[in-house]
Design a protein around this motif. Structure first.
Motif, mmCIF file in Angstrom:
data_model
loop_
_atom_site.group_PDB
_atom_site.id
_atom_site.type_symbol
_atom_site.label_atom_id
_atom_site.label_comp_id
_atom_site.label_asym_id
_atom_site.label_seq_id
_atom_site.Cartn_x
_atom_site.Cartn_y
_atom_site.Cartn_z
ATOM 1 N N ASN A 1 0.824 -1.204 0.000
ATOM 2 C CA ASN A 1 0.000 0.000 0.000
ATOM 3 C C ASN A 1 0.858 1.254 0.000
ATOM 4 O O ASN A 1 0.515 2.252 -0.647
ATOM 5 N N GLN A 2 1.977 1.229 0.715
ATOM 6 C CA GLN A 2 2.883 2.374 0.705
ATOM 7 C C GLN A 2 3.430 2.618 -0.700
ATOM 8 O O GLN A 2 3.544 3.762 -1.146
ATOM 9 N N ARG A 3 3.742 1.552 -1.420
ATOM 10 C CA ARG A 3 4.210 1.692 -2.797
ATOM 11 C C ARG A 3 3.101 2.216 -3.703
ATOM 12 O O ARG A 3 3.339 3.039 -4.586
ATOM 13 N N GLN A 4 1.885 1.729 -3.451
ATOM 14 C CA GLN A 4 0.756 2.139 -4.286
ATOM 15 C C GLN A 4 0.485 3.630 -4.160
ATOM 16 O O GLN A 4 0.056 4.279 -5.120
ATOM 17 N N MET A 5 0.740 4.188 -2.991
ATOM 18 C CA MET A 5 0.511 5.612 -2.778
ATOM 19 C C MET A 5 1.325 6.475 -3.736
ATOM 20 O O MET A 5 0.895 7.559 -4.127
ATOM 21 N N GLU A 6 2.494 6.012 -4.119
ATOM 22 C CA GLU A 6 3.370 6.791 -4.991
ATOM 23 C C GLU A 6 3.138 6.506 -6.476
ATOM 24 O O GLU A 6 3.811 7.090 -7.328
ATOM 25 N N LEU A 7 2.182 5.647 -6.794
ATOM 26 C CA LEU A 7 1.978 5.243 -8.190
ATOM 27 C C LEU A 7 1.666 6.420 -9.112
ATOM 28 O O LEU A 7 2.226 6.486 -10.224
ATOM 29 N N PRO A 8 0.792 7.376 -8.728
ATOM 30 C CA PRO A 8 0.572 8.522 -9.632
ATOM 31 C C PRO A 8 1.848 9.287 -9.928
ATOM 32 O O PRO A 8 2.067 9.716 -11.076
ATOM 33 N N PHE A 9 2.699 9.459 -8.911
ATOM 34 C CA PHE A 9 3.978 10.128 -9.153
ATOM 35 C C PHE A 9 4.818 9.347 -10.144
ATOM 36 O O PHE A 9 5.398 9.923 -11.074
ATOM 37 N N ARG A 10 4.898 8.023 -9.984
ATOM 38 C CA ARG A 10 5.741 7.221 -10.867
ATOM 39 C C ARG A 10 5.231 7.264 -12.304
ATOM 40 O O ARG A 10 6.024 7.305 -13.254
ATOM 41 N N LYS A 11 3.911 7.263 -12.488
ATOM 42 C CA LYS A 11 3.358 7.359 -13.845
ATOM 43 C C LYS A 11 3.713 8.699 -14.484
ATOM 44 O O LYS A 11 4.067 8.756 -15.676
ATOM 45 N N LEU A 12 3.628 9.765 -13.705
ATOM 46 C CA LEU A 12 3.998 11.076 -14.222
ATOM 47 C C LEU A 12 5.491 11.143 -14.521
ATOM 48 O O LEU A 12 5.908 11.664 -15.563
ATOM 49 N N TRP A 13 6.294 10.615 -13.624
ATOM 50 C CA TRP A 13 7.750 10.625 -13.773
ATOM 51 C C TRP A 13 8.160 9.897 -15.053
ATOM 52 O O TRP A 13 9.016 10.347 -15.805
ATOM 53 N N GLN A 14 7.515 8.762 -15.320
ATOM 54 C CA GLN A 14 7.812 8.007 -16.533
ATOM 55 C C GLN A 14 7.341 8.752 -17.779
ATOM 56 O O GLN A 14 7.996 8.704 -18.832
ATOM 57 N N HIS A 15 6.200 9.437 -17.682
ATOM 58 C CA HIS A 15 5.708 10.211 -18.824
ATOM 59 C C HIS A 15 6.735 11.250 -19.249
ATOM 60 O O HIS A 15 6.950 11.469 -20.456
ATOM 61 N N TYR A 16 7.362 11.895 -18.267
ATOM 62 C CA TYR A 16 8.358 12.929 -18.562
ATOM 63 C C TYR A 16 9.781 12.376 -18.575
ATOM 64 O O TYR A 16 10.734 13.113 -18.359
ATOM 65 N N GLN A 17 9.886 11.071 -18.823
ATOM 66 C CA GLN A 17 11.185 10.412 -19.011
ATOM 67 C C GLN A 17 12.128 10.673 -17.833
ATOM 68 O O GLN A 17 13.297 11.010 -18.013
ATOM 69 N N CYS A 18 11.551 10.551 -16.642
ATOM 70 C CA CYS A 18 12.313 10.604 -15.382
ATOM 71 C C CYS A 18 12.945 11.971 -15.112
ATOM 72 O O CYS A 18 13.983 12.054 -14.445
ATOM 73 N N ASP A 19 12.335 13.024 -15.623
ATOM 74 C CA ASP A 19 12.853 14.372 -15.370
ATOM 75 C C ASP A 19 11.687 15.345 -15.265
ATOM 76 O O ASP A 19 11.123 15.769 -16.277
ATOM 77 N N ILE A 20 11.319 15.698 -14.033
ATOM 78 C CA ILE A 20 10.232 16.652 -13.828
ATOM 79 C C ILE A 20 10.726 17.902 -13.116
ATOM 80 O O ILE A 20 9.918 18.699 -12.621
ATOM 81 N N ARG A 21 12.025 18.080 -13.049
ATOM 82 C CA ARG A 21 12.572 19.279 -12.407
ATOM 83 C C ARG A 21 12.065 20.529 -13.140
ATOM 84 O O ARG A 21 12.146 20.632 -14.364
ATOM 85 N N GLY A 22 11.507 21.446 -12.368
ATOM 86 C CA GLY A 22 10.985 22.678 -12.944
ATOM 87 C C GLY A 22 9.573 22.567 -13.484
ATOM 88 O O GLY A 22 8.978 23.580 -13.861
ATOM 89 N N LYS A 23 9.017 21.346 -13.538
ATOM 90 C CA LYS A 23 7.642 21.183 -13.999
ATOM 91 C C LYS A 23 6.670 21.657 -12.917
ATOM 92 O O LYS A 23 6.963 21.626 -11.724
ATOM 93 N N THR A 24 5.497 22.085 -13.352
ATOM 94 C CA THR A 24 4.432 22.477 -12.430
ATOM 95 C C THR A 24 3.362 21.395 -12.438
ATOM 96 O O THR A 24 2.823 21.057 -13.502
ATOM 97 N N VAL A 25 3.087 20.853 -11.265
ATOM 98 C CA VAL A 25 2.142 19.735 -11.144
ATOM 99 C C VAL A 25 0.998 20.138 -10.214
ATOM 100 O O VAL A 25 1.233 20.611 -9.102
#
Length: 239
Positions: free
Chosen positions: A94-118
């Protein structure tokens, strides 16, 4: 029943609900890999009267202080008395599942979201409350901040608690309006399924957001409808 049996019953109910939530989340994660729509599967499972649909909705994890404490208590008893890791595994996953939306977003931006607005819609651990105790939103926000993203937040009830939790953080902005939170965002993450978020104006979002990306952490939206507005859509086990 005796007081001891009543307490055991409360533990047993909480444990069963946690197992159902953990199981459907595992199925949804597997469905992602297999290209299967978990919503169709969930509906099929629900037609079996032995199973039903209660507590069988995939999402980005469960939270809440008391619910989690009951599960932790039963997990400890099972480990101590039976050497069973069944519920311990559910809690870890469940702790891992909590971060799933972040991981999907991170993968969408090819592991680089520095400076992005979320933008995050929904911060409380469930709709109808102001509490952020053990809420998935906290783990998502922490992960976004650690990766250098700017985060814009909205929740109908929990903004006061979020402000207390994070203080005046330079990367965080709390917004009184959900569309304000999404304005100029590179992605929108739905974390808590408040009724206010169920039928947004996707046309308005498409015009106001910097990039059309939606991560639906509660499988609220119709993927086909969202994509008609030009959004990249990511759900939990949705195709």
């Amino acid at each position: 029943m005796t007081r001891r049996e009543a307490e055991f019953t409360k533990f047993a109910i909480s444990g069963m609900l946690a197992l159902r939530l953990g199981y459907i989340n595992e199925l949804a994660n597997l469905a992602d890999l297999l290209g299967v729509d978990i919503e169709v599967v969930r509906q099929g499972m629900g037609t079996d009267e032995r199973i039903g649909t209660h507590y069988l909705a995939p999402g980005c994890g469960f939270g809440g202080q008391h619910f989690t404490q009951y599960i932790e208590g039963l997990a400890e008893l099972l480990s101590e008395k039976r050497r069973s890791s069944l519920l311990e595994t559910v809690l870890i996953e469940n702790q891992r599942q909590m971060e799933l939306p972040f991981r999907k977003l991170w993968q969408h931006y090819q592991c680089d979201i520095r400076g992005k607005t979320v933008a995050l819609w929904g911060l409380a651990f469930k709709p109808g409350v102001a509490s952020i105790d053990n809420a998935p939103s906290l783990r998502i926000i922490d992960a976004l901040l650690a990766q250098g993203a700017r985060v814009r937040l909205h929740d109908p009830e929990a903004l006061v608690e979020i402000r207390k939790h994070y203080g005046a953080h330079p990367q965080l902005t709390c917004c009184d309006d959900n569309y304000e939170a999404a304005e100029g965002a590179d992605a929108l993450l739905l974390v808590t399924e408040w009724p206010e978020y169920w039928s947004p104006d996707f046309g308005r979002l498409a015009q106001s957001m910097h990039a059309r990306v939606i991560v639906d952490g509660r499988n609220v939206y119709d993927p086909g409808l969202v994509r008609e507005y030009g959004f990249a859509y990511y759900g939990i086990g949705r195709v």
